[in-house]
Scaffold this motif. Structure first.
Motif, PDB file in Angstrom:
ATOM      1  N   MET A   1       0.841  -1.189   0.000  1.00 16.15           N
ATOM      2  CA  MET A   1       0.000   0.000   0.000  1.00 16.15           C
ATOM      3  C   MET A   1       0.882   1.248   0.000  1.00 16.15           C
ATOM      4  SD  MET A   1      -1.319  -0.320   3.940  1.00 16.15           S
ATOM      5  CE  MET A   1      -1.298  -2.117   3.795  1.00 16.15           C
ATOM      6  N   ASP A   2       0.363   2.298  -0.596  1.00 14.68           N
ATOM      7  CA  ASP A   2       1.126   3.538  -0.741  1.00 14.68           C
ATOM      8  C   ASP A   2       0.339   4.658  -0.065  1.00 14.68           C
ATOM      9  OD1 ASP A   2       2.607   5.709  -1.456  1.00 14.68           O
ATOM     10  OD2 ASP A   2       2.585   5.316  -3.612  1.00 14.68           O
ATOM     11  N   PHE A   3       0.890   5.203   1.024  1.00 17.97           N
ATOM     12  CA  PHE A   3       0.197   6.248   1.763  1.00 17.97           C
ATOM     13  C   PHE A   3       0.710   7.645   1.421  1.00 17.97           C
ATOM     14  CE2 PHE A   3      -0.639   2.649   4.697  1.00 17.97           C
ATOM     15  CZ  PHE A   3      -2.030   2.709   4.647  1.00 17.97           C
ATOM     16  N   ARG A   4       1.475   7.751   0.361  1.00 14.42           N
ATOM     17  CA  ARG A   4       1.898   9.082  -0.063  1.00 14.42           C
ATOM     18  C   ARG A   4       0.705   9.849  -0.603  1.00 14.42           C
ATOM     19  NH1 ARG A   4       6.878   7.554  -3.882  1.00 14.42           N
ATOM     20  NH2 ARG A   4       5.340   5.941  -4.418  1.00 14.42           N
ATOM     21  N   ILE A   5       0.663  11.146  -0.319  1.00 11.23           N
ATOM     22  CA  ILE A   5      -0.434  11.983  -0.784  1.00 11.23           C
ATOM     23  C   ILE A   5      -0.266  12.231  -2.276  1.00 11.23           C
ATOM     24  CG2 ILE A   5      -1.613  14.188  -0.487  1.00 11.23           C
ATOM     25  CD1 ILE A   5      -1.750  12.284   1.909  1.00 11.23           C
ATOM     26  N   ASN A   6      -1.326  11.960  -3.055  1.00  5.92           N
ATOM     27  CA  ASN A   6      -1.220  12.195  -4.494  1.00  5.92           C
ATOM     28  C   ASN A   6      -1.463  13.670  -4.811  1.00  5.92           C
ATOM     29  OD1 ASN A   6      -4.071  12.654  -4.700  1.00  5.92           O
ATOM     30  ND2 ASN A   6      -4.420  10.448  -4.890  1.00  5.92           N
ATOM     31  N   ASP A   7      -1.303  14.044  -6.071  1.00  3.28           N
ATOM     32  CA  ASP A   7      -1.396  15.453  -6.468  1.00  3.28           C
ATOM     33  C   ASP A   7      -2.769  16.034  -6.182  1.00  3.28           C
ATOM     34  OD1 ASP A   7       1.221  15.430  -7.292  1.00  3.28           O
ATOM     35  OD2 ASP A   7       0.745  15.061  -9.417  1.00  3.28           O
ATOM     36  N   GLU A   8      -3.821  15.251  -6.426  1.00  8.09           N
ATOM     37  CA  GLU A   8      -5.175  15.747  -6.169  1.00  8.09           C
ATOM     38  C   GLU A   8      -5.395  16.006  -4.684  1.00  8.09           C
ATOM     39  OE1 GLU A   8      -9.819  14.203  -6.360  1.00  8.09           O
ATOM     40  OE2 GLU A   8      -8.236  13.074  -7.392  1.00  8.09           O
ATOM     41  N   GLN A   9      -4.952  15.083  -3.860  1.00  8.09           N
ATOM     42  CA  GLN A   9      -5.105  15.252  -2.413  1.00  8.09           C
ATOM     43  C   GLN A   9      -4.265  16.422  -1.907  1.00  8.09           C
ATOM     44  OE1 GLN A   9      -3.877  11.275  -1.459  1.00  8.09           O
ATOM     45  NE2 GLN A   9      -5.967  10.539  -1.163  1.00  8.09           N
ATOM     46  N   ARG A  10      -3.070  16.568  -2.457  1.00  3.78           N
ATOM     47  CA  ARG A  10      -2.204  17.674  -2.039  1.00  3.78           C
ATOM     48  C   ARG A  10      -2.832  19.012  -2.404  1.00  3.78           C
ATOM     49  NH1 ARG A  10       1.748  16.025  -4.453  1.00  3.78           N
ATOM     50  NH2 ARG A  10       2.713  14.843  -2.760  1.00  3.78           N
ATOM     51  N   GLN A  11      -3.418  19.091  -3.584  1.00  6.77           N
ATOM     52  CA  GLN A  11      -4.063  20.329  -4.003  1.00  6.77           C
ATOM     53  C   GLN A  11      -5.278  20.637  -3.128  1.00  6.77           C
ATOM     54  OE1 GLN A  11      -5.324  20.392  -8.096  1.00  6.77           O
ATOM     55  NE2 GLN A  11      -5.931  22.537  -8.043  1.00  6.77           N
ATOM     56  N   MET A  12      -6.038  19.591  -2.766  1.00  3.84           N
ATOM     57  CA  MET A  12      -7.185  19.791  -1.896  1.00  3.84           C
ATOM     58  C   MET A  12      -6.739  20.332  -0.546  1.00  3.84           C
ATOM     59  SD  MET A  12      -9.002  18.521   0.897  1.00  3.84           S
ATOM     60  CE  MET A  12      -8.491  16.808   1.113  1.00  3.84           C
ATOM     61  N   ARG A  13      -5.675  19.782   0.014  1.00  4.13           N
ATOM     62  CA  ARG A  13      -5.190  20.252   1.314  1.00  4.13           C
ATOM     63  C   ARG A  13      -4.742  21.701   1.234  1.00  4.13           C
ATOM     64  NH1 ARG A  13      -1.429  16.410   4.836  1.00  4.13           N
ATOM     65  NH2 ARG A  13       0.120  17.313   3.470  1.00  4.13           N
ATOM     66  N   GLU A  14      -4.040  22.054   0.167  1.00  3.33           N
ATOM     67  CA  GLU A  14      -3.571  23.430   0.022  1.00  3.33           C
ATOM     68  C   GLU A  14      -4.748  24.388  -0.115  1.00  3.33           C
ATOM     69  OE1 GLU A  14      -1.027  23.253  -3.351  1.00  3.33           O
ATOM     70  OE2 GLU A  14       0.630  22.261  -2.282  1.00  3.33           O
ATOM     71  N   THR A  15      -5.745  23.981  -0.889  1.00  2.00           N
ATOM     72  CA  THR A  15      -6.933  24.817  -1.058  1.00  2.00           C
ATOM     73  C   THR A  15      -7.678  24.976   0.259  1.00  2.00           C
ATOM     74  OG1 THR A  15      -7.183  24.095  -3.358  1.00  2.00           O
ATOM     75  CG2 THR A  15      -9.117  25.057  -2.302  1.00  2.00           C
ATOM     76  N   ALA A  16      -7.792  23.867   1.006  1.00  3.72           N
ATOM     77  CA  ALA A  16      -8.488  23.912   2.289  1.00  3.72           C
ATOM     78  C   ALA A  16      -7.752  24.822   3.272  1.00  3.72           C
ATOM     79  CB  ALA A  16      -8.615  22.507   2.867  1.00  3.72           C
ATOM     80  N   ARG A  17      -6.421  24.738   3.299  1.00  5.54           N
ATOM     81  CA  ARG A  17      -5.666  25.594   4.215  1.00  5.54           C
ATOM     82  C   ARG A  17      -5.858  27.067   3.866  1.00  5.54           C
ATOM     83  NH1 ARG A  17       0.420  24.120   5.923  1.00  5.54           N
ATOM     84  NH2 ARG A  17      -0.756  22.210   6.325  1.00  5.54           N
ATOM     85  N   GLU A  18      -5.814  27.387   2.588  1.00  8.31           N
ATOM     86  CA  GLU A  18      -6.047  28.764   2.161  1.00  8.31           C
ATOM     87  C   GLU A  18      -7.450  29.225   2.545  1.00  8.31           C
ATOM     88  OE1 GLU A  18      -5.285  28.919  -1.990  1.00  8.31           O
ATOM     89  OE2 GLU A  18      -3.127  28.525  -1.792  1.00  8.31           O
ATOM     90  N   PHE A  19      -8.412  28.337   2.362  1.00  8.18           N
ATOM     91  CA  PHE A  19      -9.799  28.674   2.685  1.00  8.18           C
ATOM     92  C   PHE A  19      -9.961  28.960   4.170  1.00  8.18           C
ATOM     93  CE2 PHE A  19     -13.684  26.832   4.511  1.00  8.18           C
ATOM     94  CZ  PHE A  19     -14.638  27.708   3.995  1.00  8.18           C
ATOM     95  N   PHE A  20      -9.459  28.072   5.020  1.00 10.10           N
ATOM     96  CA  PHE A  20      -9.620  28.247   6.456  1.00 10.10           C
ATOM     97  C   PHE A  20      -8.890  29.496   6.953  1.00 10.10           C
ATOM     98  CE2 PHE A  20     -10.275  23.456   6.529  1.00 10.10           C
ATOM     99  CZ  PHE A  20     -11.641  23.560   6.757  1.00 10.10           C
ATOM    100  N   GLU A  21      -7.733  29.777   6.376  1.00 15.03           N
ATOM    101  CA  GLU A  21      -7.000  30.976   6.787  1.00 15.03           C
ATOM    102  C   GLU A  21      -7.680  32.235   6.281  1.00 15.03           C
ATOM    103  OE1 GLU A  21      -3.044  30.381   5.395  1.00 15.03           O
ATOM    104  OE2 GLU A  21      -2.520  28.929   6.965  1.00 15.03           O
ATOM    105  N   ASP A  22      -8.180  32.189   5.043  1.00 11.10           N
ATOM    106  CA  ASP A  22      -8.851  33.356   4.466  1.00 11.10           C
ATOM    107  C   ASP A  22     -10.110  33.715   5.242  1.00 11.10           C
ATOM    108  OD1 ASP A  22      -9.239  35.328   2.228  1.00 11.10           O
ATOM    109  OD2 ASP A  22     -11.053  34.117   1.918  1.00 11.10           O
ATOM    110  N   ARG A  23     -10.826  32.683   5.716  1.00 10.90           N
ATOM    111  CA  ARG A  23     -12.064  32.919   6.475  1.00 10.90           C
ATOM    112  C   ARG A  23     -11.794  33.179   7.956  1.00 10.90           C
ATOM    113  NH1 ARG A  23     -13.411  32.382   1.744  1.00 10.90           N
ATOM    114  NH2 ARG A  23     -15.500  31.812   1.002  1.00 10.90           N
ATOM    115  N   GLU A  24     -10.517  33.195   8.345  1.00 11.26           N
ATOM    116  CA  GLU A  24     -10.122  33.450   9.735  1.00 11.26           C
ATOM    117  C   GLU A  24     -10.898  32.559  10.697  1.00 11.26           C
ATOM    118  OE1 GLU A  24     -10.814  37.659  10.109  1.00 11.26           O
ATOM    119  OE2 GLU A  24      -8.759  38.124   9.471  1.00 11.26           O
ATOM    120  N   VAL A  25     -10.889  31.246  10.406  1.00  6.20           N
ATOM    121  CA  VAL A  25     -11.699  30.302  11.165  1.00  6.20           C
ATOM    122  C   VAL A  25     -11.236  30.185  12.608  1.00  6.20           C
ATOM    123  CG1 VAL A  25     -12.460  27.906  11.302  1.00  6.20           C
ATOM    124  CG2 VAL A  25     -12.353  29.051   9.087  1.00  6.20           C
ATOM    125  N   LEU A  26      -9.940  30.315  12.863  1.00  5.93           N
ATOM    126  CA  LEU A  26      -9.473  30.252  14.246  1.00  5.93           C
ATOM    127  C   LEU A  26     -10.049  31.411  15.060  1.00  5.93           C
ATOM    128  CD1 LEU A  26      -7.778  28.714  16.277  1.00  5.93           C
ATOM    129  CD2 LEU A  26      -5.792  30.053  15.579  1.00  5.93           C
TER     130      LEU A  26
END
Length: 375
Positions: A1-26
């Motif tokens: 099994m390969d648990f490395r994050i693929n390009d689609e998953q990596r892009q989703m994480r980056e988008t999610a981080r930008e979204f949460f930071e942009d919305r000042e969720v903390l």
């Protein structure tokens, strides 16, 4: 099994981080701690990104992604202590509906969840001290019109901020997995009161079922046959909380590293002192190990691996013990400032402590691991 994050998953994480930071969720989490209502606006933002549709099957207007994909999203959500019932809705509620729901129930609920029009939570605890799911005792007595629910549920996540609650009740006698039934209950029909808990970013509610009558259509699956699916849903939710805790720990490591590079003593950054830098290194190693255990548990659940239950308990036990220490070390690394309420580490620490015994104490998870080895 390969648990490395693929390009689609990596892009989703980056988008999610930008979204949460942009919305000042903390910052929204801090507002929630102060008692402000933040869930409705946050949920509207999450829905714009189609996040509530993430694990909903394609045939019900969802995106059809798996538990591992959800874990990646929740890891980013954990970095900002997301004060919204996303894990409750997707990891627990939507899963139970997909597993046990009739075609009519799925048609009614799943597209609404995907569109952001319905939020779910669950009501399991009664005293808050019992072992779940075997000790569930809230009574569900059959009537001519459906079932009569009578009793009290405590520690219901976001009980006053969701639309529908999955209620676990007993339609058979005794204890154990047999005789547990799950019901879909409209949250507005239940008397509720907020509970004061350690983690105030994620409000808890006490629900009073005083001879509440629900229709037969409220029953999920067969009468008395919900125990095994309930355990699987609990495992999925446990992995979801692990993922959020890993995200928070990752942010704690970053904060300690940043502070260690900026704060100076004796004319050099404190991060150059062995006591500090070795502590941060230990924090990083614990976070990496917790991430690996969480990813594997998510994968094992999705693929019905024989060791899935053990993997969940291993992830939960490690996160409960080791990542709580990561948050304590982060507070320590920040010195006097770390002990002020302005430091974000307090939010992460309290959330981790609240989750430490939720849906299973460390001792219960140790027992589960031992049982899997026939010890």
């Amino acid at each position: 099994m390969d648990f490395r994050i693929n390009d689609e998953q990596r892009q989703m994480r980056e988008t999610a981080r930008e979204f949460f930071e942009d919305r000042e969720v903390l910052e929204r989490a801090r507002e929630r701690i102060d008692g402000e209502a933040v869930v409705d606006d946050l949920w509207a933002d999450l829905s714009e990104m189609d996040y509530p549709a993430l694990t909903i099957p394609l045939e019900y207007n969802g995106l059809g992604d798996d538990v591992l994909y959800l874990s990646l999203l929740l890891e980013e959500a954990g970095r900002v202590a997301l004060p919204a019932p996303l894990p409750e809705t997707l990891a627990f509620g939507a899963f139970v509906l997909d597993e046990l729901g009739t075609d009519d129930q799925k048609e009614e609920f799943l597209p609404a969840i995907a569109d952001g029009d319905r939020r779910l939570s669950f009501a399991l605890y009664e005293s808050g001290q019992e072992s779940l799911p075997r000790d569930i005792q809230l009574a569900a007595a059959p009537t001519d019109d459906g079932y009569r629910l009578d009793g009290t549920k405590t520690l219901v996540p976001f009980g006053e901020q969701v639309d529908t609650i999955v209620v676990a009740a007993r339609t058979g006698s005794g204890t154990g997995m047999e005789g547990i039934s799950l019901f879909l209950v409209d949250a507005e029909r239940v008397d509720s009161e907020p509970q004061d808990t350690l983690d105030r970013t994620r409000p808890a509610t006490k629900l009073h079922f005083d001879d509440l009558i629900v229709d037969e259509d409220a029953l999920l699956g067969t009468e008395g046959g919900g125990g095994s699916v309930l355990q699987k849903a609990m495992d999925r939710y446990t992995v979801a909380t692990c993922a959020m805790t890993v995200g928070a720990a990752s942010r704690a490591v970053e904060m300690s590293s940043e502070y260690g590079s900026q704060r100076e003593q004796f004319d050099k950054p404190i991060g150059q002192f062995q006591a500090v830098k070795h502590r941060i290194a230990d924090m990083w190693m614990a976070t990496q190990a917790a991430r690996s255990l969480t990813y594997y548990a998510a994968w094992a659940l999705e693929n019905d691996e024989p060791d899935a239950a053990r993997a969940v308990s291993e992830a939960k036990l490690f996160c409960s013990e080791q990542l709580t220490q990561v948050f304590a070390d982060d507070i320590h690394n920040h010195g006097g400032m770390g002990f002020t309420s302005e430091h974000d580490g307090h939010i992460y620490f309290k959330q981790a402590k609240a989750w430490e015994t939720f849906l299973g104490t460390p001792t219960e998870h140790l027992d589960r691991i031992a049982d899997s080895h026939e010890l």
